[in-house]
Design an enzyme around this catalytic site. Structure first.
Site, mmCIF file in Angstrom:
data_model
loop_
_atom_site.group_PDB
_atom_site.id
_atom_site.type_symbol
_atom_site.label_atom_id
_atom_site.label_comp_id
_atom_site.label_asym_id
_atom_site.label_seq_id
_atom_site.Cartn_x
_atom_site.Cartn_y
_atom_site.Cartn_z
ATOM 1 N NE ARG A 113 -4.089 1.808 1.027
ATOM 2 C CZ ARG A 113 -5.084 2.139 0.204
ATOM 3 N NH1 ARG A 113 -5.107 1.702 -1.046
ATOM 4 N NH2 ARG A 113 -6.076 2.894 0.620
ATOM 5 C CB THR A 385 -9.157 -0.685 -7.492
ATOM 6 O OG1 THR A 385 -9.051 0.518 -6.765
ATOM 7 C CG2 THR A 385 -8.430 -1.797 -6.780
ATOM 8 C CB SER A 456 -6.938 -0.316 1.526
ATOM 9 O OG SER A 456 -7.409 -0.907 0.339
#
Ligand code: DON
Length: 573
Positions: A113, A385, A456
């Site tokens: 991340r 994404t 997230s």
């Protein structure tokens, strides 16, 4: 270079097609034609399969496995190919999570991340009056966290079998010689044109004179050069040297804050996966800084005591129960979840039987819950994404979700390096009570701190059935990701669907705030009306997520499905 030319020539020999028209992106006898490919929505393969958001990327992964690679090789090569052929979400300038179960039973959770730069601060997106300026957390240079993807790819290498140089070659070829755009890709680039021009300081490969149309070739020379630097120097070919210099120069031109030191010090981290049982299955998913694993554990455990199978798929009873579980889990997300290196996430309590039973105490099957009355539980102890799923012949399961956050991220292309930077800083809580671009709320647990990773929703997930490897699945969709995975798993387990239906049947979503149920357009009208009569505010959306899944059937075949909602495609053998 020699290998490319050889493979190129060999392919031309085989195909008899003109040199300027076709390029092999993989190798002798295994050529992929980037100018002519088809989308395969579902297929069953005997040994190995990939499901991803782009047919070329899936094919790259499948061919790499055919050439002796395992599921980790395929996941690396597919991600690299996605960074080229799916620039809206595939990336070098973003971040992600890889979750895997090796054929020896070992689990691997790799967190790459993005992280807040050293110069970031809690109130960096507030103006002098203390108002949040979300334009800065969502667009351009200041929106980017330190990219994690390339560190993640190299942290995956110890589990792979082939050299990185080979895994990156297809992506280099696709960037250097180009690939043909679909209708969807052309229109997506056209609709982002103004943003590319506004947020990038140098000309980019994504804009040209006039409009893109289906059939045009997208060539990305600067990106090819960046990939070659990684091929030559490994992770240092990105986090140091020329590429790092180009990133920092881009930052300086656009008043961004990422420094050479930020890049050099970034590392991928191992995270112990979240594990829980649901009926006769074991679910394995991603731990904080993803909220996804805990959310699906909470939602599934909250509904497990109810007879879902006799309620039936998309009946008012099953949908309402699931909505109320979603509402409660997302209230906990906002209060309790964040980067575990900066915030103590009470993982065990949030997933415990007693806590979840208590959370559902005020559940009323006859009327809609009200989010203002449902707070996070009190515990005593934090759209664009893309997801890819891979299973290889040995039974290694890999699930990777990776992101730039919004479509094309910050829309800032690193001048001279040809890749887009993320706008992941918006996933932090820029101010308590101010929703991020997915409407998610947050507070202290997810406040900005230098080096911290933003919370997230990405939920790469695996499942075992009778202790044997069974499923790999995941999806994009911001905050809708955990509810999409939740529904796909319930569809498979409770409603006994095949994987195609489990992924493609209409979905719904509730995230506590805003207090509304989002449904896909083809959601059952009768159930929608009944929910409204119970007091739910229902809003339609064209599509929720793009789920990619593969499961192992009792006969060993790999049932592979790519979501109908995009150009997603499977490949395998
Ligand atoms: O990590 C997250 O939760 C978001 N940045 C994911 C964004 C996303 O899925 C966009 N896709 N449509």
């Amino acid at each position: 270079m020699k290998t490319i030319l050889l493979s190129f020539a060999f392919f031309l020999l085989l195909s008899g097609i003109q040199a300027q028209k076709v390029v092999s992106v993989v190798g002798p006898g295994k050529a992929i034609n980037p100018y002519k490919y088809s989308i395969v929505k579902k297929a069953t393969y005997a040994k190995a399969a990939v499901s991803s958001a782009h047919p070329l990327a899936s094919q790259v992964g499948a061919v790499i496995m055919k050439q002796g690679g395992n599921a980790f090789d395929a996941a690396i090569a597919t991600q690299l190919a996605l960074a080229v052929v799916y620039p809206g979400a595939g990336n070098l300038g973003g971040g992600g999570f890889l979750l895997a179960r090796r054929s020896n039973g070992e689990l691997l959770g790799l967190d790459y991340r993005e992280a807040a730069p050293a110069a970031a601060s809690r109130d960096m997106y507030l103006d002098q009056q203390g108002n949040a300026n979300i334009s800065l957390s969502q667009n351009g240079h200041l929106a980017s966290g330190i990219p994690g993807t390339v560190a993640g790819l190299f942290a995956t290498m110890p589990y792979a079998k082939l050299p990185f140089a080979k895994l990156v070659q297809p992506a280099i070829d696709l960037a250097e010689y180009g690939f043909v755009l679909t209708e969807r890709e052309a229109s997506s680039l056209n609709s982002t044109r103004e943003s590319f021009l506004k947020y990038s300081t140098r000309p980019t490969a994504f804009t040209k004179e006039g409009r893109w149309k289906a059939g045009d070739t997208l060539v990305q020379k600067e990106l090819a050069a960046t990939l070659k630097r990684m091929q030559k120097d490994g992770a240092a070919g990105f986090y140091e040297g020329e590429t790092a210099k180009l990133i920092v120069e881009e930052m300086q031109r656009g008043k961004g804050i990422i420094t050479l030191e930020d890049l050099k010090s970034y590392t991928a981290k191992l995270r112990e996966p979240i594990r829980f049982n649901y009926r006769d299955h074991e679910v394995i998913s991603f731990a904080p800084p993803s909220s996804g694993g805990i959310l699906i554990a909470q939602m599934m455990k909250m509904i497990e005591k109810f007879p879902m199978n006799s309620y039936g798929f998309q009946t008012t009873a099953s949908v309402q129960l699931m909505i109320e579980a979603e509402r409660r889990a997302y209230a906990d997300r906002a209060e309790h979840m964040g980067d575990p290196d900066f915030w103590k996430v009470p993982v065990d309590t949030l997933m415990s039987e007693a806590y979840l039973t208590d959370r559902m105490k005020d559940y009323d099957p006859n009327k809609a819950g009200v989010s203002t009355q449902i707070k996070a539980g009190v515990v005593s102890e934090s759209e664009e994404t893309t997801h890819l799923s891979v299973i290889d012949a040995a039974g290694n399961l890999v699930a990777v979700t990776t992101t730039l956050n919004g479509g094309y991220g910050s829309r800032t292309v690193v001048g001279g390096a040809g890749f887009l930077l993320n706008n992941e800083m918006d996933d932090f809580s820029v101010k308590p009570g101010v929703p991020n671009m997915y409407g998610a709320l947050g507070g202290e647990a997810n406040a900005i701190v230098p080096g911290k990773r933003m919370l997230s929703s990405m939920t790469p997930t695996l499942m075992l059935k009778n202790k044997k490897p069974y499923l790999t699945i995941g999806t994009p969709g911001g905050t809708t990701i955990p509810t999409s995975v939740f529904q796909a798993l319930v569809n498979l387990i409770d409603f006994k669907m095949d994987l195609d239906d489990a992924i493609n049947k209409p979905k719904f979503h509730h995230q506590w705030f805003p207090d509304e149920v989002v449904i896909e357009r083809d959601f059952l009208v009768d159930t929608k009306k009944k929910l409204e009569a119970m007091g739910y505010r229902v809003k339609e959306r064209s599509a929720i997520g793009r789920t990619e899944g593969i499961r192992i059937l009792p006969n060993g075949q790999r049932e592979s499905v790519a979501d109908k909602r995009g150009d997603d495609s499977v490949a395998g053998f």
